[in-house]
Every structure is written in C-alpha cells, then in structure tokens.
Design an enzyme around this catalytic site. Structure first.
Site, PDB file in Angstrom:
ATOM      1  CB  CYS A 139      -1.065  -0.020   0.938  1.00  0.00           C
ATOM      2  SG  CYS A 139      -2.277   1.068   1.127  1.00  0.00           S
ATOM      3  CG  HIS A 192      -3.954  -3.435   3.390  1.00  0.00           C
ATOM      4  ND1 HIS A 192      -2.977  -2.935   4.206  1.00  0.00           N
ATOM      5  CD2 HIS A 192      -4.399  -2.152   2.871  1.00  0.00           C
ATOM      6  CE1 HIS A 192      -2.703  -1.748   4.196  1.00  0.00           C
ATOM      7  NE2 HIS A 192      -3.611  -1.242   3.267  1.00  0.00           N
ATOM      8  CD  GLU A 237      -1.857  -6.066   5.439  1.00  0.00           C
ATOM      9  OE1 GLU A 237      -1.777  -5.151   5.740  1.00  0.00           O
ATOM     10  OE2 GLU A 237      -1.559  -6.564   4.476  1.00  0.00           O
TER      11      GLU A 237
END
Length: 509
Positions: free
Chosen positions: A79, A167, A169
């Site tokens: 990002c 993202h 994660e």
C-alpha cells in the site's frame, strides 16, 4: 532469537496483522518504526514495508532511509510502501478520483510470476488508499490490476523488490496468505523454523546463558502469560526462581485463594502477598484511567521491591510481557500511537536494583498458549481468559471504592460462572463486566430504585490486536441479566457492549 523478517511500520492499523500472518507461516518477524530500525540487518532475510494513513505526496510523509535495504534484501512494499517506492523512484502517484477502499478483484495477473503462484484471476483483495500509482517506478514491471487500479502490483527489474497496492494481511484478501508465503518462502527463501518447540528450546538455552546462577523474582497473576513465563524460567534455572502472587484488591471474586491453590503441584516456588490495602490507598480519589494504571504500576513495583529484599542476592525481575503490550506501549511520531500504557512495560525506577527478563515479549497471545501446550501446562489454565494487569480498576469507570469493587466482583462472578455453565466460556476470547459511573432509575418490589448500571463485554479474537463482539444467545443474556439484578445489591440495569476493536478497545479504560 532468529530475526528473519523485518517489518517497518508507517502507522498502518494493519501492521500487527502483517506480523500475525508472517508468524502463521512459522517465520519469526519483528516490527520497528520506519525511522528507527536496527543498523545491523545481517540477520534479516527479508523486509516488509507497511501501509500508512499518510499520503506520499504530503510534506510530512514518512520518508525512510532504505539504502541498506533496496537491492540488498528481498523487499515487499504494501500500500503506502508501494506508493512510496513509485513516488521516489521515477514513478507518478496521484490522488485518486474516488477513495479506493474495500473489496476488489484482480482482473489481470501476469503469467508465470512466482509472487502470484497459486492465486487465481479474480481473486479478492482489500484496498485501503486514497492515492493511486499512475506510472510505475524506473524498472517497474506490472504484475496485477483490478478494474479500478491499473498498477495493483509490480516488481522492479534487477532487484528482489515487489510492491502491491492492496493489503494481503487482512482476512478479506482471500489469497493474501498465499502471496506472503510465495514472497517469503519461494522468493526470499526465508526458513520456516519458528515453532513452539523451537522457541522453548532456544529460549530455555538463552535464559540459562543470561541468568546463570542468578536469582529471579517473578510476579504471577494466575493468567496464561505469567504462568508460561514461570514454567520457562523454572526449566532454565529451577529453584533460583521465586514466584510472588500479589493480591492488589482488584482481582476477581476469590481469585487470590483460587490462584494460589491452582499452582500447587506445579513444582513452582510461589508466595502469596496480600497488599490490597496498599493498592486501595494509592487509588483513593483517582478517576483518570492512565493515572490509575500508573498508580497501580508504581505500587506493584514497590511491593516487589519489598519482597525482593527478603530474598538474598536476587538480581532479576521477570515479567510476562507479550508482544501486543510492547507494540501498544510504543509511541513514535506517526506510527503506532499509544492506546494505553502497560504497567509491565518499560523498565524500573532507579531505586529498584533489578534487571528485567521478559521471555515472552516477542510472542502474541495465541503463540504463548501454543508454547504452554508444548511445556505441558494444564489446558484449563491455558484456556483462561486474559485479565488486565490493573485488574478491576480499569473496569470501574471513575474513582475506586471498596463498595464498587465488591459490586463488580459479584457481577463478574455471575457473568463468568454463567458462561461456563452454558458451555460458552471456551468460545469467548475475553469476557468481563464494567461498572459504569451512572445510576439508573428502576423498580423493585413496587419501590423506586436509583442504582448502578453494569455493561457486559464478551469478544472473540486471536491475539487481542483486533476483536469482534460475541453474539451471545438472547436466552443467556436474559438469564445473566436477571441473576445479576436479583443477586447483586446495588445494580438495577444491565447492558451488553456490541463494539468491536477497532474502533473500540477490548477494555473500556
């Protein structure tokens, strides 16, 4: 401890999730602020740049020195990190016409790219940014796009450098873990050696070397963290470990006696110290939550100082500090603003001549539990809900009195016992009751009452960094509410907290 992966934090709310996902791959990682990371990077196998609330185009944007990283270590930029590499390396980053936030799907994936091995086209990813990369940096090769984001992923020729605007994660990126594994294992060749067994072996060896024949005093709380820390230390130094369980007067109902009984038969040298009056005196008239935490921490240290002087030649104070405590207590300009201080993080006053040892300070809560299983600790003890170090003091909003403590202990006992009897306790990460600083009008026995309001809180989580409120059965909530109002004198209203973390925290203070 094997370092393996360095995560540079630019202040993203997701930074801790990056660490969680990396640890799930049995790879050890550490989080450092972007402007304060180790000079010696020789033990690291890869670096990850986090996202950030900042724009790379703003004057106060985080600007790290990557001279020891770019082209020298495998680098994954997420990002903000992806935008940073583009903006300062010959690319163009502009404000997007619309904020790109939420679910998106990969409409294009470049063929035969190892980073996307096993990731299907149309895979869902999670976007969270207001800028977008219009032109790739020098040497940039586009790897993936979504319908709205042309340069959703790229790599840089001549370097092991990858960058993605989404993202991986977060849960909503359906193949995010696969992408992280592709980068760390297949591309960066980071070893997957971080297992509970390996941690125990390495930590016991490290403790033996560090502590030698020194005596160590440890504060037991009855919780998972301090218990696992105690058993680890006991394996390393045996009889030179002195465990102290302090009653601060803010424990759950009957917990002081129950915890002492719980440790019988574990082979630990445990002493109980009843210092309830000392803590209550220090809290008189204090309402501010941070001031309460600091007062409790101060008295806690004073009690330990007194007790350590009763042990001849004690050199160390051991604590059950875990990684979320460390992360939440670090405040730097921009990244990871302090949410609350932790009384067991940060050092000791000069008058207390003890060194600190924290065997669990790099572990998340679920990792501590897995280490506890490896150590053979009873599953009932490992399954205990987390309980805050300051105890009920931060569940009593406002000032602390003996009567308020009594009320909350009784309410908490009804709630926790109810969860256990209904088979709900093990389905909840953490539960407790909060005594609110308001009174409520009620009716009991045809008479008007004006008594206390309590809030019940139950959340589900993996490590406490994020949490969702638990959808407890209505029948259960009705039964518990009735039991509390009927059995606990001073309470006439019960509410249920349906806030998640973020934006709320698990505790109210």
């Amino acid at each position: 401890m094997q370092h393996n992966v360095l995560i540079l934090d630019f202040g993203s709310q997701y930074t801790q999730l990056i660490a969680r996902r990396v640890r799930e791959l049995n790879i050890f990682c550490e989080i450092f602020p972007y402007h304060h990371f180790p000079d010696d990077l020789s033990s690291y196998k890869a670096v990850i740049l986090s996202g950030s609330p900042f724009s790379v185009r703003s004057d106060d944007a985080p600007h790290p020195d990557l001279s020891q990283i770019r082209g020298k270590l495998p680098l994954l930029a997420l990002c903000y990190g992806a935008q940073y590499l583009a903006h300062f390396s010959g690319g163009v980053v502009t404000a997007s016409d619309t904020r790109e936030y939420g679910r998106a799907n990969l409409s294009f994936i470049k063929n035969e790219e190892l980073f996307f091995d096993g990731v299907a086209q149309n895979s869902q990813v999670w976007m969270s940014h207001s800028d977008t990369i219009k032109t790739l940096p020098t040497g940039g090769v586009k790897l993936a796009s979504t319908l709205d984001v042309e340069n959703a992923a790229y790599r840089i020729e001549g370097e092991v450098t990858y960058a993605i605007q989404f993202h991986p994660e977060v849960y909503h990126s359906s193949d995010g873990k696969q992408m992280l594994e592709n980068f760390l294992v297949k591309i960066a060749a980071v070893p997957q050696h971080f297992t509970p067994n390996a941690f125990v072996t390495e930590m016991v060896s490290e403790l033996k070397e560090k502590l030698q024949q020194d005596k160590v005093v440890l504060g037991l709380s009855g919780g998972v963290d301090s218990t696992v820390a105690a058993v680890l230390l006991h394996q390393a130094i045996g009889k030179n470990l002195y465990c102290i369980f302090v009653n601060n007067g803010l424990l759950r109902k009957n917990e002081y006696e129950n915890v002492l009984k719980q440790y019988e038969g574990m082979g630990l040298n445990v002493k109980g110290v009843d210092a309830a009056d000392r803590f209550m005196e220090a809290l008189t008239g204090i309402s501010d939550p941070e001031t309460k935490r600091k007062a409790i921490g101060r008295v806690f240290i004073e009690v330990f100082d007194d007790e350590s002087h009763r042990i001849e030649d004690v050199k160390w104070l051991a604590q059950g500090t875990i990684y979320p405590d460390v992360i939440e207590s670090v405040s730097v300009k921009g990244p990871s603003a302090t949410i609350k201080s932790h009384h067991n993080v940060g050092g000791l006053p000069d008058y207390m001549k003890l060194k600190i040892v924290e065997p669990l300070r790099m572990l998340f809560k679920d990792e501590v539990r897995r280490v506890g299983i490896t150590l053979g600790i009873d599953s009932a003890l490992l399954g205990r809900h987390p309980f805050p170090g300051p105890g009920l003091a931060i569940r009593i909003l406002g000032d602390i009195t003996l009567e308020k403590v009594r009320i909350l202990q009784e309410v908490d006992a009804v709630f926790i016992d109810g969860l256990k009897s209904w088979g709900l306790y093990d389905k909840v990460w953490q539960a407790g009751a909060i005594l609110l600083p308001v009174n409520s009008v009620g009716v009991m026995g045809d008479e008007r009452t004006y008594e206390k309001v309590v809030a019940l809180r139950a959340v589900e989580s993996t490590d406490g960094m994020t949490a969702d409120w638990v959808h407890l059965p209505y029948d259960f909530l009705m039964k518990v509410s009735n039991d509390i109002i009927n059995k606990v004198k001073g309470v006439n209203r019960v509410v249920y907290d349906i806030s998640s973390k973020p934006p709320a925290t698990i505790e109210w203070e």
